[in-house]
Design a protein around this motif. Structure first.
Motif, PDB file in Angstrom:
ATOM      1  N   GLN A  77       0.816  -1.218   0.000  1.00 37.05           N
ATOM      2  CA  GLN A  77       0.000   0.000   0.000  1.00 37.05           C
ATOM      3  C   GLN A  77       0.849   1.266   0.000  1.00 37.05           C
ATOM      4  O   GLN A  77       0.372   2.323  -0.391  1.00 37.05           O
ATOM      5  N   HIS A  78       2.072   1.157   0.471  1.00 43.26           N
ATOM      6  CA  HIS A  78       2.980   2.298   0.555  1.00 43.26           C
ATOM      7  C   HIS A  78       4.214   1.978  -0.285  1.00 43.26           C
ATOM      8  O   HIS A  78       4.514   0.822  -0.530  1.00 43.26           O
ATOM      9  N   GLN A  79       4.906   2.980  -0.688  1.00 44.45           N
ATOM     10  CA  GLN A  79       6.074   2.742  -1.535  1.00 44.45           C
ATOM     11  C   GLN A  79       7.203   2.120  -0.719  1.00 44.45           C
ATOM     12  O   GLN A  79       7.641   2.678   0.279  1.00 44.45           O
ATOM     13  N   ALA A  80       7.672   0.963  -1.156  1.00 40.38           N
ATOM     14  CA  ALA A  80       8.777   0.288  -0.489  1.00 40.38           C
ATOM     15  C   ALA A  80      10.089   1.008  -0.792  1.00 40.38           C
ATOM     16  O   ALA A  80      10.246   1.623  -1.850  1.00 40.38           O
ATOM     17  N   ASP A  81      11.010   0.940   0.141  1.00 42.87           N
ATOM     18  CA  ASP A  81      12.332   1.545   0.000  1.00 42.87           C
ATOM     19  C   ASP A  81      13.186   0.650  -0.910  1.00 42.87           C
ATOM     20  O   ASP A  81      13.550  -0.460  -0.526  1.00 42.87           O
ATOM     21  N   ARG A  82      13.497   1.152  -2.091  1.00 42.22           N
ATOM     22  CA  ARG A  82      14.251   0.363  -3.073  1.00 42.22           C
ATOM     23  C   ARG A  82      15.633  -0.032  -2.555  1.00 42.22           C
ATOM     24  O   ARG A  82      16.109  -1.134  -2.821  1.00 42.22           O
ATOM     25  N   ASN A  83      16.280   0.871  -1.826  1.00 41.08           N
ATOM     26  CA  ASN A  83      17.608   0.554  -1.290  1.00 41.08           C
ATOM     27  C   ASN A  83      17.526  -0.601  -0.301  1.00 41.08           C
ATOM     28  O   ASN A  83      18.369  -1.506  -0.325  1.00 41.08           O
ATOM     29  N   ALA A  84      16.529  -0.573   0.583  1.00 40.97           N
ATOM     30  CA  ALA A  84      16.361  -1.667   1.548  1.00 40.97           C
ATOM     31  C   ALA A  84      16.077  -2.974   0.812  1.00 40.97           C
ATOM     32  O   ALA A  84      16.609  -4.029   1.167  1.00 40.97           O
ATOM     33  N   LEU A  85      15.247  -2.914  -0.221  1.00 40.46           N
ATOM     34  CA  LEU A  85      14.931  -4.110  -1.000  1.00 40.46           C
ATOM     35  C   LEU A  85      16.190  -4.706  -1.629  1.00 40.46           C
ATOM     36  O   LEU A  85      16.411  -5.920  -1.582  1.00 40.46           O
ATOM     37  N   HIS A  86      17.033  -3.852  -2.204  1.00 46.93           N
ATOM     38  CA  HIS A  86      18.258  -4.339  -2.842  1.00 46.93           C
ATOM     39  C   HIS A  86      19.227  -4.936  -1.818  1.00 46.93           C
ATOM     40  O   HIS A  86      19.879  -5.951  -2.109  1.00 46.93           O
ATOM     41  N   LEU A  87      19.320  -4.319  -0.632  1.00 49.28           N
ATOM     42  CA  LEU A  87      20.171  -4.896   0.419  1.00 49.28           C
ATOM     43  C   LEU A  87      19.692  -6.294   0.790  1.00 49.28           C
ATOM     44  O   LEU A  87      20.493  -7.222   0.943  1.00 49.28           O
ATOM     45  N   LEU A  88      18.397  -6.442   0.926  1.00 50.94           N
ATOM     46  CA  LEU A  88      17.830  -7.738   1.303  1.00 50.94           C
ATOM     47  C   LEU A  88      17.969  -8.770   0.188  1.00 50.94           C
ATOM     48  O   LEU A  88      18.251  -9.947   0.449  1.00 50.94           O
ATOM     49  N   LEU A  89      17.804  -8.352  -1.051  1.00 50.57           N
ATOM     50  CA  LEU A  89      17.906  -9.282  -2.175  1.00 50.57           C
ATOM     51  C   LEU A  89      19.326  -9.817  -2.368  1.00 50.57           C
ATOM     52  O   LEU A  89      19.518 -10.842  -3.018  1.00 50.57           O
ATOM     53  N   ALA A  90      20.312  -9.142  -1.766  1.00 54.36           N
ATOM     54  CA  ALA A  90      21.697  -9.616  -1.832  1.00 54.36           C
ATOM     55  C   ALA A  90      21.961 -10.739  -0.827  1.00 54.36           C
ATOM     56  O   ALA A  90      23.023 -11.357  -0.863  1.00 54.36           O
ATOM     57  N   GLU A  91      21.003 -11.007   0.046  1.00 54.43           N
ATOM     58  CA  GLU A  91      21.153 -12.040   1.074  1.00 54.43           C
ATOM     59  C   GLU A  91      20.654 -13.390   0.558  1.00 54.43           C
ATOM     60  O   GLU A  91      19.864 -13.439  -0.383  1.00 54.43           O
ATOM     61  N   PRO A  92      21.079 -14.485   1.191  1.00 55.42           N
ATOM     62  CA  PRO A  92      20.648 -15.830   0.750  1.00 55.42           C
ATOM     63  C   PRO A  92      19.230 -16.179   1.210  1.00 55.42           C
ATOM     64  O   PRO A  92      19.005 -17.067   2.031  1.00 55.42           O
ATOM     65  N   LEU A  93      18.272 -15.465   0.668  1.00 54.52           N
ATOM     66  CA  LEU A  93      16.872 -15.646   1.048  1.00 54.52           C
ATOM     67  C   LEU A  93      16.265 -16.850   0.339  1.00 54.52           C
ATOM     68  O   LEU A  93      16.659 -17.179  -0.784  1.00 54.52           O
ATOM     69  N   PRO A  94      15.253 -17.449   0.955  1.00 51.99           N
ATOM     70  CA  PRO A  94      14.485 -18.463   0.224  1.00 51.99           C
ATOM     71  C   PRO A  94      13.837 -17.815  -0.999  1.00 51.99           C
ATOM     72  O   PRO A  94      13.521 -16.620  -1.000  1.00 51.99           O
ATOM     73  N   ALA A  95      13.608 -18.601  -2.029  1.00 51.90           N
ATOM     74  CA  ALA A  95      13.077 -18.092  -3.298  1.00 51.90           C
ATOM     75  C   ALA A  95      11.749 -17.357  -3.121  1.00 51.90           C
ATOM     76  O   ALA A  95      11.516 -16.318  -3.748  1.00 51.90           O
ATOM     77  N   TYR A  96      10.866 -17.877  -2.250  1.00 52.75           N
ATOM     78  CA  TYR A  96       9.558 -17.222  -2.087  1.00 52.75           C
ATOM     79  C   TYR A  96       9.704 -15.812  -1.507  1.00 52.75           C
ATOM     80  O   TYR A  96       8.931 -14.911  -1.867  1.00 52.75           O
ATOM     81  N   LEU A  97      10.705 -15.593  -0.635  1.00 56.67           N
ATOM     82  CA  LEU A  97      10.903 -14.253  -0.070  1.00 56.67           C
ATOM     83  C   LEU A  97      11.520 -13.317  -1.112  1.00 56.67           C
ATOM     84  O   LEU A  97      11.126 -12.157  -1.201  1.00 56.67           O
ATOM     85  N   SER A  98      12.474 -13.811  -1.870  1.00 55.67           N
ATOM     86  CA  SER A  98      13.042 -12.995  -2.950  1.00 55.67           C
ATOM     87  C   SER A  98      11.941 -12.555  -3.914  1.00 55.67           C
ATOM     88  O   SER A  98      11.895 -11.407  -4.333  1.00 55.67           O
ATOM     89  N   ALA A  99      11.039 -13.468  -4.242  1.00 53.41           N
ATOM     90  CA  ALA A  99       9.933 -13.149  -5.151  1.00 53.41           C
ATOM     91  C   ALA A  99       9.036 -12.061  -4.555  1.00 53.41           C
ATOM     92  O   ALA A  99       8.604 -11.148  -5.270  1.00 53.41           O
ATOM     93  N   LYS A 100       8.744 -12.167  -3.275  1.00 54.08           N
ATOM     94  CA  LYS A 100       7.900 -11.145  -2.631  1.00 54.08           C
ATOM     95  C   LYS A 100       8.575  -9.778  -2.664  1.00 54.08           C
ATOM     96  O   LYS A 100       7.908  -8.750  -2.875  1.00 54.08           O
ATOM     97  N   LEU A 101       9.899  -9.745  -2.444  1.00 56.13           N
ATOM     98  CA  LEU A 101      10.613  -8.484  -2.486  1.00 56.13           C
ATOM     99  C   LEU A 101      10.683  -7.925  -3.904  1.00 56.13           C
ATOM    100  O   LEU A 101      10.492  -6.723  -4.116  1.00 56.13           O
ATOM    101  N   LEU A 102      10.947  -8.784  -4.876  1.00 52.78           N
ATOM    102  CA  LEU A 102      10.996  -8.342  -6.276  1.00 52.78           C
ATOM    103  C   LEU A 102       9.662  -7.758  -6.726  1.00 52.78           C
ATOM    104  O   LEU A 102       9.630  -6.803  -7.511  1.00 52.78           O
ATOM    105  N   ALA A 103       8.568  -8.291  -6.217  1.00 53.25           N
ATOM    106  CA  ALA A 103       7.239  -7.780  -6.568  1.00 53.25           C
ATOM    107  C   ALA A 103       7.030  -6.358  -6.049  1.00 53.25           C
ATOM    108  O   ALA A 103       6.172  -5.635  -6.561  1.00 53.25           O
ATOM    109  N   LEU A 104       7.823  -5.941  -5.053  1.00 56.08           N
ATOM    110  CA  LEU A 104       7.699  -4.605  -4.483  1.00 56.08           C
ATOM    111  C   LEU A 104       8.553  -3.559  -5.223  1.00 56.08           C
ATOM    112  O   LEU A 104       8.394  -2.367  -4.994  1.00 56.08           O
ATOM    113  N   LEU A 105       9.452  -4.019  -6.090  1.00 59.95           N
ATOM    114  CA  LEU A 105      10.321  -3.071  -6.824  1.00 59.95           C
ATOM    115  C   LEU A 105       9.549  -2.317  -7.891  1.00 59.95           C
ATOM    116  O   LEU A 105       8.625  -2.759  -8.460  1.00 59.95           O
TER     117      LEU A 105
END
Length: 173
Positions: A145-173
């Motif tokens: 509902q609110h604009q996600a912080d792109r920098n925070a998203l990119h920091l998190l996407l650099a981590e070894p996240l499970p695929a489903y979490l990476s997908a959820k973050l990518l959907a917010l970009l």
């Protein structure tokens, strides 16, 4: 509900004065965003070394403990004594995932009631990794509902996240 803020404000002021970057997450963050009605404790994260944090806590009663049982992988955890709400300082916040240790950076997002609040993006991921799905879902819904912080998203996407979490973050970009 009247939320007791005096102690956490005094502590965070002392951290600020010592140059310790922190952010409040957990139930404090959820409360500040209007997503829950009660704060159970204060979770303050920092990327600062333990020695710097303990030096900044002069005058406070505190104890150090392990960062917690699996899945937690933070470097340290300090409990600051408070008569109203417990305050936990989590150093170099990290949680195990199926792909490795995810480092969850301290990213102050906004100020609320004189306290720097953490990134909803970081806490949405952390709650998912802790298997606290209801809290994670609340934060992901907030971020949609609110604009996600792109920098925070990119920091998190650099981590070894499970695929489903990476997908959820990518959907917010």
């Amino acid at each position: 509900m009247t939320l007791p803020l005096e102690t956490v404000r005094l502590l965070t002021k002392q951290l600020d004065e010592a140059g310790i970057r922190y952010a409040s997450g957990g139930s404090g963050l959820l409360y500040s965003l209007g997503l829950i009605d009660q704060v159970h404790d204060w979770d303050l994260t920092t990327d600062a070394p333990l020695d710097d944090v303990t030096a900044a806590l002069q005058g406070w009663s505190w104890t150090q403990s392990s960062s917690g049982d699996h899945p937690f992988a933070s470097s340290y955890r300090i409990q600051v004594t408070d008569q109203q709400l417990p305050i936990d300082m989590i150093g170099q916040f990290a949680i195990h995932s199926e792909n490795g240790i995810c480092r969850l950076p301290t990213v102050p997002s906004f100020e609320w009631q004189g306290i720097l609040m953490g990134s909803p993006e970081v806490w949405a991921v952390s709650y998912a990794l802790m298997n606290r799905i209801a809290k994670s879902d609340k934060l992901f819904a907030y971020l949609k509902q609110h604009q996600a912080d792109r920098n925070a998203l990119h920091l998190l996407l650099a981590e070894p996240l499970p695929a489903y979490l990476s997908a959820k973050l990518l959907a917010l970009l």
